[in-house]
Design an enzyme around this catalytic site. Structure first.
Site, PDB file in Angstrom:
ATOM      1  N   ASP A  83       0.702  -1.243  -0.046  1.00 22.32           N
ATOM      2  CA  ASP A  83      -0.019   0.054   0.085  1.00 22.32           C
ATOM      3  C   ASP A  83       0.990   1.371   0.073  1.00 22.32           C
ATOM      4  O   ASP A  83       1.917   1.383   0.694  1.00 22.32           O
ATOM      5  CB  ASP A  83      -0.936  -0.325   1.297  1.00 22.32           C
ATOM      6  CG  ASP A  83      -1.951   0.895   1.429  1.00 22.32           C
ATOM      7  OD1 ASP A  83      -2.293   1.364   0.258  1.00 22.32           O
ATOM      8  OD2 ASP A  83      -2.550   1.391   2.330  1.00 22.32           O
ATOM      9  N   LYS A 183     -13.253  12.489   8.030  1.00 17.88           N
ATOM     10  CA  LYS A 183     -13.028  12.656   6.489  1.00 17.88           C
ATOM     11  C   LYS A 183     -13.668  13.696   6.091  1.00 17.88           C
ATOM     12  O   LYS A 183     -13.232  14.473   5.066  1.00 17.88           O
ATOM     13  CB  LYS A 183     -13.753  11.321   5.978  1.00 17.88           C
ATOM     14  CG  LYS A 183     -13.091  10.039   6.390  1.00 17.88           C
ATOM     15  CD  LYS A 183     -13.363   8.633   5.424  1.00 17.88           C
ATOM     16  CE  LYS A 183     -12.454   7.535   5.877  1.00 17.88           C
ATOM     17  NZ  LYS A 183     -11.378   7.600   5.834  1.00 17.88           N
ATOM     18  N   ASN A 252     -10.143   0.368  -0.140  1.00 18.37           N
ATOM     19  CA  ASN A 252      -9.105   0.489   0.783  1.00 18.37           C
ATOM     20  C   ASN A 252      -9.594   0.498   2.336  1.00 18.37           C
ATOM     21  O   ASN A 252     -10.312   1.656   2.581  1.00 18.37           O
ATOM     22  CB  ASN A 252      -8.073   1.267   0.650  1.00 18.37           C
ATOM     23  CG  ASN A 252      -7.221   0.832  -0.695  1.00 18.37           C
ATOM     24  OD1 ASN A 252      -7.446  -0.078  -1.363  1.00 18.37           O
ATOM     25  ND2 ASN A 252      -6.139   1.382  -0.744  1.00 18.37           N
ATOM     26  N   ARG A 258      -8.797  -0.428  12.740  1.00 15.41           N
ATOM     27  CA  ARG A 258      -8.080   0.118  13.567  1.00 15.41           C
ATOM     28  C   ARG A 258      -8.868   0.594  14.847  1.00 15.41           C
ATOM     29  O   ARG A 258      -8.729   0.084  16.050  1.00 15.41           O
ATOM     30  CB  ARG A 258      -7.296   1.398  13.390  1.00 15.41           C
ATOM     31  CG  ARG A 258      -6.084   1.129  12.704  1.00 15.41           C
ATOM     32  CD  ARG A 258      -5.570   2.676  12.017  1.00 15.41           C
ATOM     33  NE  ARG A 258      -4.380   2.437  11.015  1.00 15.41           N
ATOM     34  CZ  ARG A 258      -3.593   3.193  11.013  1.00 15.41           C
ATOM     35  NH1 ARG A 258      -3.814   4.579  11.386  1.00 15.41           N
ATOM     36  NH2 ARG A 258      -2.659   3.107  10.210  1.00 15.41           N
TER      37      ARG A 258
HETATM   38  O1  G3H Z   1      -3.556   4.711   3.595  1.00 17.99           O
HETATM   39  C1  G3H Z   1      -2.898   4.444   4.620  1.00 17.99           C
HETATM   40  C2  G3H Z   1      -3.019   3.397   5.642  1.00 17.99           C
HETATM   41  O2  G3H Z   1      -4.034   3.438   6.441  1.00 17.99           O
HETATM   42  C3  G3H Z   1      -1.938   3.026   6.293  1.00 17.99           C
HETATM   43  O3  G3H Z   1      -1.572   3.858   7.156  1.00 17.99           O
HETATM   44  O4  G3H Z   1       0.973   4.449   6.852  1.00 17.99           O
HETATM   45  O5  G3H Z   1      -0.238   4.428   9.167  1.00 17.99           O
HETATM   46  O6  G3H Z   1       0.408   2.438   8.131  1.00 17.99           O
HETATM   47  P1  G3H Z   1      -0.019   3.785   7.831  1.00 17.99           P
HETATM   48  P1  13P Z   2      -9.202   4.661   5.714  1.00 15.01           P
HETATM   49  O1  13P Z   2      -8.225   5.475   6.412  1.00 15.01           O
HETATM   50  O2  13P Z   2     -10.353   5.240   5.210  1.00 15.01           O
HETATM   51  O3  13P Z   2      -9.381   3.196   6.382  1.00 15.01           O
HETATM   52  O4  13P Z   2      -8.364   4.316   4.102  1.00 15.01           O
HETATM   53  C1  13P Z   2      -7.244   3.547   4.166  1.00 15.01           C
HETATM   54  C2  13P Z   2      -6.600   3.533   3.130  1.00 15.01           C
HETATM   55  O5  13P Z   2      -6.675   3.990   1.965  1.00 15.01           O
HETATM   56  C3  13P Z   2      -5.290   2.676   2.709  1.00 15.01           C
HETATM   57  O6  13P Z   2      -4.666   2.877   1.843  1.00 15.01           O
HETATM   58 ZN    ZN Z   3      -4.587   4.818   1.201  1.00 16.17          ZN
END
Ligand code: G3H
Ligand code: 13P
Ligand code: ZN
Length: 306
Positions: A83, A183, A252, A258
């Site tokens: 990701d 959001k 996603n 969380r």
């Molecule tokens: O879009 C991002 C995901 O929620 C991952 O977040 O970089 O804090 O693991 P993170």
């Molecule tokens: P959310 O923060 O809405 O769960 O989105 C997660 C995301 O886009 C990870 O790439």
């Molecule tokens: Zn994302």
């Protein structure tokens, strides 16, 4: 399944069948198990995803092996995806290790540099039959390593040019969503007209980031046991359905997982302060993750598509 599933096959099927498949972020074993149990129960394909932050936290080999084991033990397709890949070294590592797909997120760069970097990753990945997600426009919000100042909607004509020039397999679009639990400050509204145009001009699977629903019952549960979540707001289910109807095929979700995990841990610790067995603290979190993922899978229309 005896190995990781192929993300492109999963998403092309979704693109043709006009439904979406869930991408769920993973950081540890309980999260992986909760997600895959939900997919298994509903006979849905599923995409597990590691951010660069997750890789930093758990180690790439641990996460890769967790996903591979989950896939081997499961009878539904389980893919593993990187990701928001920003560091070319990490992207290369994922490709070499055998991830199902990687995301190159150069959306913060100017158009030409985004094209150049994405093309480079496509070249590396396609040699190993690994598919590539790229991003054009910016998704709002801020998380650990993923942040942007504001939302710049994806330009449909530029999206078509971008896909043609880079050869990317899937495109993440900016149509009003943002990462994290906060959001929208007013009414949640996605730019469906922009999405329609992007879909008709690219005709590939499209990805919606920042799509968590932040469900009220999980928020309430976390708050009941001490979480401070005032002002949180997710993408309403009706908007998600509309996005799927108009071309989104990969959705996603991280924030919902969380909050579910947090609620489960808080409840266990608060209700049984004498119990310090990690299994008793983490099992309820795993169950809540499963519950939230089941709700997402039903919403996305991927149940029964395994
Ligand atoms: O879009 C991002 C995901 O929620 C991952 O977040 O970089 O804090 O693991 P993170
Ligand atoms: P959310 O923060 O809405 O769960 O989105 C997660 C995301 O886009 C990870 O790439
Ligand atoms: Zn994302």
């Amino acid at each position: 399944m005896n190995m990781l599933a192929n993300t492109k096959q999963i998403l092309i099927k979704a693109h043709q069948g006009k439904y979406a498949v869930g991408h769920f972020n993973i950081n540890n074993m309980e999260i992986v198990q909760g997600i895959v149990q939900a997919a298994e129960k509903l006979r849905s394909p599923v995409i597990l995803a590691t951010s660069e932050g997750a890789i930093e936290y758990a180690g790439i080999n641990f996460l890769y092996e967790l996903a591979k084991t989950a896939s081997e033990l499961s009878s539904v397709p389980v893919a593993l995806h990187l990701d928001h890949g920003k560091d070319l070294k990490i992207i290369k590592q994922c490709i070499d290790l055998g991830y199902s797909s990687v995301m190159i997120d150069a959306s913060h760069e100017d158009f030409e540099k985004n094209v150049r970097l994405t093309k480079q990753v496509v070249q590396w990945a396609h040699k190993k039959r690994i598919s590539v997600e790229a991003e054009l426009g910016t998704i709002g919000g801020k998380e650990d390593k993923v942040h942007s100042r504001g939302i710049i909607y994806t330009n449909p004509a530029k999206a078509a040019e971008f896909v043609r020039r880079t050869g990317c397999d899937f495109l993440a679009v900016a149509i009003g969503t943002s990462h994290g639990a906060y959001k929208f400050s007013g009414t949640a509204k996605l730019q469906i007209e922009i999405l329609k145009k992007i879909k008709s001009q690219t005709n590939i699977p499209l990805v919606l980031h920042g799509a968590s629903g932040v469900p009220a019952e999980i928020v309430k549960l976390a708050e009941k046991y001490g979480a401070k979540l005032s002002g949180v707001q997710g993408v309403p289910e009706a908007q998600v359905k509309l996005a799927i109807k108009n071309g989104i095929n990969k959705i996603n979700t991280d924030t919902d997982l969380r909050i579910a995990f947090d609620a489960g841990v808080r409840q266990a610790v608060k209700e049984h302060p004498e119990d310090f067995d990690p299994r008793h603290i983490l099992a309820p979190a795993r169950e809540l993750i499963q519950k939230v993922v089941e709700q997402r899978i039903k919403l996305f229309g991927s149940a029964g598509k395994a």
